[in-house]
Design a protein around this motif. Sequence first.
Motif, short mmCIF file in Angstrom:
data_model
loop_
_atom_site.label_atom_id
_atom_site.label_comp_id
_atom_site.label_asym_id
_atom_site.label_seq_id
_atom_site.Cartn_x
_atom_site.Cartn_y
_atom_site.Cartn_z
N ARG A 1 55.88 49.93 42.59
CA ARG A 1 54.56 51.22 42.91
C ARG A 1 54.78 52.04 44.08
NH1 ARG A 1 49.71 47.31 44.37
NH2 ARG A 1 48.56 47.27 41.94
N ALA B 1 38.63 52.90 33.12
CA ALA B 1 38.78 50.99 33.94
C ALA B 1 40.02 50.44 34.87
CB ALA B 1 39.20 50.15 31.87
N HIS B 2 40.73 51.71 35.02
CA HIS B 2 42.43 50.78 35.44
C HIS B 2 41.27 51.48 37.01
CE1 HIS B 2 44.76 52.74 38.41
NE2 HIS B 2 45.68 52.14 37.94
N TYR C 1 41.27 47.25 45.76
CA TYR C 1 42.28 47.21 46.65
C TYR C 1 42.33 48.91 47.57
CZ TYR C 1 44.73 44.19 42.91
OH TYR C 1 44.89 43.25 42.38
N GLU D 1 39.09 48.80 38.75
CA GLU D 1 40.12 47.13 39.52
C GLU D 1 40.48 47.74 40.36
OE1 GLU D 1 40.85 44.94 36.40
OE2 GLU D 1 39.33 45.27 34.72
N ALA D 2 40.78 49.38 40.66
CA ALA D 2 41.78 49.08 41.66
C ALA D 2 41.04 50.05 42.90
CB ALA D 2 42.53 50.94 40.89
N THR E 1 56.31 44.39 41.73
CA THR E 1 55.40 45.36 40.73
C THR E 1 55.48 46.47 42.58
OG1 THR E 1 55.28 44.57 39.62
CG2 THR E 1 53.39 45.72 40.35
N SER F 1 31.89 37.42 38.36
CA SER F 1 32.17 38.82 37.81
C SER F 1 30.93 39.17 36.97
CB SER F 1 33.13 38.24 36.63
OG SER F 1 34.56 37.70 37.50
N ASP G 1 41.37 44.90 29.02
CA ASP G 1 40.17 44.43 29.01
C ASP G 1 39.54 43.35 27.53
OD1 ASP G 1 38.70 42.81 30.66
OD2 ASP G 1 38.17 44.43 31.83
N TYR H 1 42.29 39.35 29.83
CA TYR H 1 43.64 40.42 29.06
C TYR H 1 43.93 39.91 27.59
CZ TYR H 1 42.42 41.86 34.04
OH TYR H 1 41.49 42.77 34.87
N ASP I 1 29.34 45.17 41.13
CA ASP I 1 29.81 44.83 39.90
C ASP I 1 29.23 46.17 38.97
OD1 ASP I 1 31.09 42.04 39.53
OD2 ASP I 1 29.21 41.38 40.99
N ILE J 1 48.38 35.97 44.00
CA ILE J 1 47.60 36.52 43.66
C ILE J 1 46.31 36.23 42.51
CG2 ILE J 1 46.93 39.18 41.90
CD1 ILE J 1 49.84 40.54 42.72
N ARG K 1 32.03 48.61 40.10
CA ARG K 1 32.98 48.43 38.60
C ARG K 1 32.33 48.73 37.79
NH1 ARG K 1 33.10 44.72 35.50
NH2 ARG K 1 32.34 43.05 36.75
N ARG L 1 40.20 40.42 39.24
CA ARG L 1 40.03 41.65 38.19
C ARG L 1 41.66 41.44 38.38
NH1 ARG L 1 36.45 43.00 34.52
NH2 ARG L 1 34.81 41.52 34.62
N HIS L 2 42.57 42.25 37.54
CA HIS L 2 43.59 42.39 38.23
C HIS L 2 44.30 43.70 37.66
CE1 HIS L 2 44.27 39.33 40.93
NE2 HIS L 2 43.63 38.30 39.52
N LEU L 3 43.34 45.02 37.12
CA LEU L 3 43.75 45.64 36.12
C LEU L 3 45.08 46.48 36.51
CD1 LEU L 3 44.16 46.19 32.73
CD2 LEU L 3 41.92 47.56 33.57
N PRO L 4 44.80 47.54 37.34
CA PRO L 4 45.92 47.96 38.67
C PRO L 4 47.50 47.48 37.92
CG PRO L 4 44.11 47.99 39.48
CD PRO L 4 43.72 46.99 38.49
N TRP L 5 47.40 46.17 38.80
CA TRP L 5 48.67 45.15 39.08
C TRP L 5 49.21 44.99 37.58
CZ3 TRP L 5 51.26 44.53 43.69
CH2 TRP L 5 51.89 43.32 42.96
#
Lengths: 528, 529, 395
Positions: free
Chosen positions: A321, B114-115, B122, B118-119, A317, C32, C143, C65, B103, C105, B106, C125-129
Amino acid sequence: MTPAANRYDAIIIGGGHNGLVCAAYLGSAGQRVLVLEAAAAPGGAAANVEFSPGFTVSGCAHILNMLDPKVSRDLNLASHGLKLSLPNLKTIALAEDGRHITFDGALATNDSLQVYSKTDKANLADLRRLLLRIGKLLKDFYGTVPPRLGTESWSDRIALAKLGWAIRRLGRNDMREMLRIAGCNIADVLNDELESDLLKGAIGFDAVLGTELGPRSPNSVFSLLHRLTGEANGIPGALALPEGGMGAVTRAMAAAAEAAGADIRTGSPVARILVENDRAMGVALETGEVIHADIVVSNADPKTTYLKLLGPQYLDTGFVRRVKNIRTRGTAAKLHLALDGLPEFTGLDAKELGQRLLIAPSLDYVERAFNHCKYGEYSTAPAIEMIIPTVNDAALAPQGKHILSAVVQYAPYELKGGWENARDEFIDTAIKTISAYAPGLEGRIIARELLTPRDIEEKYRMPGGHWHHGELALDQLYMMRPVPGAAQYAAPLPGLYTCGAGGHPGGGVMGIAGKNAADRILKDGKSR
Amino acid sequence: MKVYDAIVIGAGHNGLTTAAYLAKAGMDVIVLERQPYIGGATVSRELYPGFTYSNCSYVCSLMRPEIMRDLELPRHGLQVIPYEGGVTMMRNGDYFATYPNHDQNRREIARHSAHDAEAYDYFGAETLRQCRFIKKMLLTTPPDPTSFKPRDLFGLLDIARRFHGLGEEWMYDTIRFWTMSCADFLDQYFESEVVKGHLAGTSIIGTALGPYSPGSAYVLLHHYMGEVDGSIGSWGYARGGMGAVSGSLANSFQSYGGEIRTAAEVEQIIVKNNRAVGVALSGGEEVLGKMVISNMDVKRTFDKSMDPADLPEDFLHRVRNFKIRGSSGKLNIALDGLPDFPSIPDGCRGRTGDMHVSDSMEYLERGYDDWKDGTWSREPYIDMMIPSLTDPTMAPPGKHYMSVFVQYVPPYLADGQWNDEKRAAFGKTVIDKIAEYSPNFKDLILHAEVRTPWDIENETGLTEGNIFQGELTMDQLMFNRPVPGYAQYRAPVKNLYMCGSSTHPGGGVMGAPGANAAREILLDMRIKT
Amino acid sequence: MTPEPYEAQLLETPFHARTSSLCSTRQWGNWSGFASVNAYTSVDMEYFAARSTAALFDISPMTKYAITGSDAASYLNRLLTRNMEKVKPGRVVYAVWCNDAGMVIDDGTVFCLGENDYRLCSQERHLPWLLDSAIGYNVEIKDITSGIAALAVQGPTSSAVLKAMGLVGIENLKPYSLTEFDLDGHSLMVSRTGFTGDLGYELWIDPGAAELLWDRLMEVGSLYGLRPMGSEALEMTRIEAGFIQAGVEFFPGDLPTRPDRLRSPFELGMGWLVDFDKGHFIGRRALLQEKKTGSRYALVGLDIEGNKPALHSFVYQGKDTEVGIVASAMWSPTCKRNIAIASLKTPYHKDNHGLWVDVYVYRELKWERIHASCKVVDKQFFNPPRRWATPAGDR
């Protein structure tokens, strides 16, 4: 067909110039190579097309300025029919009032500069010396496979040390200049050294040709340096026109590849790269036919190669990406006009019409043209590079008729509202822009064709219609081109290689990516 | 006549930092300031009765904690108060806020995507990684890559070693980060326009680049390097306004025996036998010193305050080509009460921090296009704060001081120089813009100070009013800042040093150039600290 | 309704009205972004309930998810290191997933609810991945964390509690299986899963029926010693079971700001979850390489002399060679051992001689340093047969 006949050492997907060069090198090393080309003739974006009955033009690339002399020699392209119709093309920066400036591709000056400035001639000569010196250094590294960072491998370390040493060897002053200038924008460099708006506009435009940059964008010096790594007839930075159009170059390459024993199959679009036991083992054509080979080499751009032909299921991935994030937003449209006679340009004689003509009257002009494309609009006053190839090569058009081939910038890939409704408007805009320098042009047009980046994407299978298969920016270069993890021509999937402009050193009809890929493949073959 | 150990030209925060370090090491130092007050661009001024304006720089967190500690700034009056996030008001009436709580932050991003919610983690991790890498370089003199001196070689080796320590993947990420545009960088993480618009704001502050220009990702980082008590990326106000920074530096300096002279404008740096020996003030008086240290930007130092004959021609040429581009303006406003911002809900604490109206990167980029054409952004980027919400010293109770930083404002207009009329028109553009989001805003204005790059230059001496004393582009960072070969704080003239933001690591109220310059000087003096 | 972000720092789970009235210690934690009870009355008593009767734990904050679509199965097969083609509807599996470099991960449980219908539950949480991994797949990832209320009922009498609540045949549900029941017209999903390493179930229901479920369980549970448990007691059972925890035993992938913080499945003792024969999955090539060149670390159980928990201690070998660090440690009241989970540099995990930890104990205003020798042992410190028995026992 017997299974044995259907088995190759290597399959090359795509018969563009890099694919052909790679095939020729592999073939000469004794490998059985098959080149699969989707179109009816090889050549990719450097092929000829007949855009109107009797009018033949270089479909995409239309000037030869970067063909690598070593590749040319190794493949013996001259004996395969490559001849230059104009070996040292001059560039004429057009002024509406006819007070044009003429210089060669290498920024070599001539007296026309005096019209605007007393100091520009000398200052341009200094700038040229510096840029060519740095260009030469780049060129030395273009012909090698980039190293990886942070590995334990000695060959990577040596390659990095060589790079460092080469930069040091420039000497203190040039080294300092290089480390500074590479991150500069071309507008600053030109404004610092030169006076004439017309001259600066022309050089600034050269720097951003085919990129998603304006002259004020940092990085634009680098894209000029990239162009200056080229040469024609041994003159660094020079431009040339091949006899018979760019198609003649790729025809010669195809002949060289065939002479080296490669098979070329046209009209054979590849649907998928086949994988077995985590190794590429062949391809499936769109017809369903399966062809096996020890390795597969893709001349397609990285997005197509990895995301379409191979598919993310064989990749990780993080890698996907990175591939997804490669910037491939094309900004240059190609305009072809069929003319019923030679157009007249203010202040140019008929012979000069055979040179390369630029409409980029100032840096601000080009920068403003760029502004539009950031927001998905086309330039209302575009910057234009054009040639009339028929002046030097009458065979490309019917007797007495002419062709004007132009790169029109900026035309964004994603136009707000879509290209379908805007195409004619944009052609009119371009023609109007040219007409300011060539009154009466409109009356001579008998056919016109515009290839937007979207058309280029469709026709030449390049995502975003980007010439370089990916923006030539510092973050997409060398060991990061096309993406880290695949910058050494080998894909993460064993047995799969890439040889296109998406890899180091990028686009332009150079053939170096093809040669470097062949080097890598042959080296891997030896160690296997 | 008295000969000082060192003369520092300019009582800006970097000049005072250098001066304090030198005085602390036992040197006899005088700081000369053109204005009747100290601080340069870190000032608190009462331009309307009862109100304190941080009328140039307005937030404090880049200031290196090492310096605060070395010079005991808290003891000398510096107190930094963090604020609780920020907010971007959107054209569609919605808003986007940021919170110190992870939180909450977020969930707020999730309201927009939503994406992206969580991004963000990162994104945060990557920026923090880059900050960690660069942070160590801030208080280090950049090594000269062309030199073979052991010190430079070790310096380079040290950077290479730390770079190598990142591991292969992160090394590529780091190179990419330093060269790519803010827009491309953010596009890798986010899809929501407002999230990107909000984050991209910091990539353009003080910079003549748009978020789409390559290299702008670095500027984003430059602003993320701030920290309040070890929490990287957080921002705060100096209690009492930014004058508290220069004030505490001055107190610290004076506690070590240093001398400050205000209203003493340096007209020329005196050079004899290729050595700086003192300065001539505009009244004709000369002040002599064993060395001269300039806190002014390089153009003002070398091009305006020296005899060209005293400098190598090539050096001067480069100084002239050094890019210092004015691109920012400022409004300081005294308000009779707290303005309403109907799009921000009542309980949202974002209004205590930075407020914006730029809800996409395109908004910012279009503002940049106006600047390139020689006019202020018709739709400007606004970084608006009301410090009096958290700092009672800034305004009388119930009344408020608002600091409005504006990008982009050109130093010269396409139709000529700035004048009173054009300044007023610029001020109106900004006030109208704010009023679009705050119906009662105009009625509350008691006084407004409008500052164009031209005003900032006239008052602080910063060329073109550039807040960084030079663009933060790759060609002007590290060993290229300000001039290749002269990035180690020493001028080509003996006993002449540079300590302003024109030098590494650049602008912002960081103090690092000042501290670095002091270290180099003490090294030359062979004084051990 | 979800409060606006500025209104609440922590959200409430659907059981909040019940948990908050019982939380007499008033000790809450952040799970969380949800308020989660640390301890209701007494950590020890809650722990003993889980080990000898049954404990009730609110797991609603767990990230969930929904993964659906015609490629869902092949998508998960690429995402996770284990072979998902073998997982049939009605089954639950424990799985880890890795980045390109083969570094973990996160770990989590995957519920196969039907053909190409999965639920992935994880700590982080891992939505982008997850979305970027879905490029090229026909799969939808959503989610659904706040759309489901969930409780864990864990302990020897948990099966009896559920039976008494009317879940007929629950004792026949096999470990890592799931089934559905009706609870007053609400669909109640029950899986035989949990985080305590004992017999136990997890119950999943529509948030609207959350309080109904809670009340019903507490009502029938009173006869079976059911007692609500906070996260501190759960943590004790987790360590005894030898389970790994994100942020404790490993740093969840791609988020560290320092290099070398990540661990591969092999380095976490999760090699059994890696199936190299199933075709490509994310990180496969890197993990194959690791197989060839060897792992850097090993996650082991330690049995430590004495009774002082060695939390975060360095592990030494011989005189003073630092060979690792303790991630989790406790005195195990059930096993009567001083246990720990530690990450050791290879190959020290194999050499079981001369290992020791440095334990610092603060006793009556004075730090004391204890040199305690230790031994590498199986990290499944507690693993009773009743955990695996089907039909499940009543007590």
